[in-house]
Design an enzyme around this catalytic site. Structure first.
Site, PDB file in Angstrom:
ATOM      1  CB  SER A  27      68.749  51.073 -34.774  1.00 36.49           C
ATOM      2  OG  SER A  27      67.422  50.816 -35.790  1.00 36.49           O
ATOM      3  CG  ASP A  87      59.568  52.016 -33.327  1.00 41.33           C
ATOM      4  OD1 ASP A  87      59.452  51.035 -33.058  1.00 41.33           O
ATOM      5  OD2 ASP A  87      60.563  52.863 -33.378  1.00 41.33           O
ATOM      6  CG  HIS A 123      63.536  50.527 -33.149  1.00 41.85           C
ATOM      7  ND1 HIS A 123      62.952  51.502 -34.135  1.00 41.85           N
ATOM      8  CD2 HIS A 123      64.889  50.423 -33.410  1.00 41.85           C
ATOM      9  CE1 HIS A 123      63.700  51.779 -34.870  1.00 41.85           C
ATOM     10  NE2 HIS A 123      64.792  51.081 -34.784  1.00 41.85           N
TER      11      HIS A 123
END
Length: 328
Positions: A147, A302, A305
Site C-alpha cells: 500500500s 499514520d 504511509h
C-alpha cells in the site's frame, strides 16, 4: 390466536428454516504429482483457501488459479456464497512435498492470493485491471510493492486516495511509469501476481521495488529477506533486461521500536544483493526520520504511509539513482 394466523406463522417458519438450512457443497480438491492443486465448486460460489492449517474465513485467500504447493503442507478450502455470508464445510488435503523442493522453505516464498481487507478492497479486481493497464502502457519504470507504493500515484483503479499524485505527476508520469503497489500485500502475494500475468508482455528499463513491511508482524527477518530475494529471482526470470532498484523497507512507528529493529536487519540482508542480479540496493529510510529517530505526522500521518510531503522526500531521494539506471 386464530387458526389462520397460526397456520401463517407455521408456514413462515418452515420457509425460513428451509432457506437457512440450504448448505453449500464443499470444494472438490484435485492434486497432481507436481504439486499443483485445482479446486472446484458450484458456479455461483467463491472458493477461499488457506495453507497454514486454519479453517478458511471470509477474508482468506481467494482461489483464482491452480495453486502451486511443491513444498507440501495442509490445504483447506471452503465454498462461500457471493456475499460470503454462507459457507460450506471444509475440504482438506494433506500434500506431500515434491522431492526436489526444500520443505523447510518459509511461507514468504510460497505464492498465494490475499483478501485481508475484503470487502473494502477488491484485490482480485485490482490485479485484473492493473495487469491489463501495464500490458497496454508498457511502462519504462515500474513500481512494485504494497500500500505504501499503491498510494503513491498513477492510474486510479479503486476508491483509495492516491496521496502522492502531484509528485508522481512531476517525476514519473512523464517517464511512462506504472504502479503495481497493492494494499496489504506481503512478499508471497507479490510472487503470486508476478506468476499470474502482472508483468507479462512488458520490458521496463527499471523496476523500483519495496515490499516486506506487512510480513514483519509474524515472520522472521531472515524469512522476509528470503521472500524478497525470491521476488528478485522471479523478476530476473521474467524481466531479464530490467534493472531493479531495490529499496530498503521504510521505518515505521512514531518512535524506535522492535519492528524497526527487525526492518534494519532485513535491510542489512538485502544490501548483500547490491551489484548482483541487476540489483541496485538503496536504503533511504533515514530521510523520513528526525535527528532523534522520530517519524512525524507531517510526513507520515499514520507513521507508516507517506503523504504528499513524504512521497516527495521519497522521489527526491531516489532521483539521482533513477536517472543513472535509466540512462538519463
Amino acid at each position: 390466536m386464530s387458526k389462520h394466523l397460526l397456520l401463517s406463522l407455521f408456514t413462515f417458519c418452515t420457509v425460513l428454516h428451509a432457506e437457512t438450512a440450504v448448505t453449500l457443497a464443499p470444494p472438490a480438491i484435485q492434486s497432481s504429482p507436481g504439486g499443483t492443486v485445482k479446486l472446484e465448486a458450484a458456479a455461483d460460489t467463491r472458493i477461499l483457501y488457506t495453507l497454514d492449517g486454519a479453517d478458511p474465513i471470509a477474508k482468506s485467500n481467494p482461489y483464482l488459479a491452480p495453486i502451486e504447493i511443491p513444498l507440501g503442507g495442509t490445504l483447506k478450502a471452503r465454498a462461500f456464497s457471493k456475499d460470503r455470508k454462507r459457507m460450506s464445510d471444509v475440504s482438506t488435503a494433506v500434500l506431500k512435498p515434491v522431492s526436489k523442493f526444500d520443505v523447510s522453505a518459509p511461507s514468504t516464498v510460497v505464492p498465494v492470493t490475499q483478501d485481508r481487507s475484503w470487502p473494502q478492497y477488491d484485490w482480485a479486481k485490482r490485479h485484473e485491471l492493473t495487469s491489463a493497464a501495464v500490458k497496454h502502457a508498457k511502462p519504462q519504470i515500474l513500481f512494485i510493492g504494497d500500500s505504501i507504493t499503491h498510494f503513491f500515484g498513477g492510474e486510479q483503479f479503486d476508491s483509495y486516495a492516491l496521496r502522492g499524485q502531484q509528485t508522481w505527476g512531476e517525476f514519473y508520469a512523464p517517464r511512462n511509469a506504472g504502479n503495481l503497489g497493492f494494499g496489504w500485500d506481503k512478499t508471497e502475494n507479490v510472487l503470486w501476481r508476478l506468476r499470474h500475468g502482472a508483468i507479462d508482455g512488458i520490458a521496463p528499463k527499471l523496476v523500483v521495488m519495496m515490499i516486506g513491511t506487512n510480513n514483519t508482524g509474524d515472520c522472521s527477518a531472515t524469512d522476509i529477506a528470503q521472500g524478497i530475494m525470491a521476488i528478485v529471482s522471479e523478476m530476473n526470470l521474467r524481466l531479464p533486461q530490467s534493472k531493479i532498484l531495490l529499496l530498503g523497507i521504510f521505518p515505521r512507528g512514531e518512535k524506535p521500536n522492535p519492528q524497526r529493529e527487525k526492518i534494519a536487519v532485513i535491510n542489512q540482508l538485502l544490501a548483500q544483493l547490491d551489484g548482483e542480479r541487476n540489483v541496485t540496493f538503496l536504503d533511504i529510510g533515514a530521510k523520513f526520520l528526525t535527528p532523534d529517530g522520530l517519524i512525524t505526522k507531517d510526513i507520515m500521518p499514520d507513521f507508516l504511509h507517506p503523504n504528499e510531503k513524504g512521497y516527495r522526500i521519497w522521489a527526491k531521494a531516489i532521483e539521482p539513482t533513477v536517472k543513472k539506471l535509466i540512462g538519463e
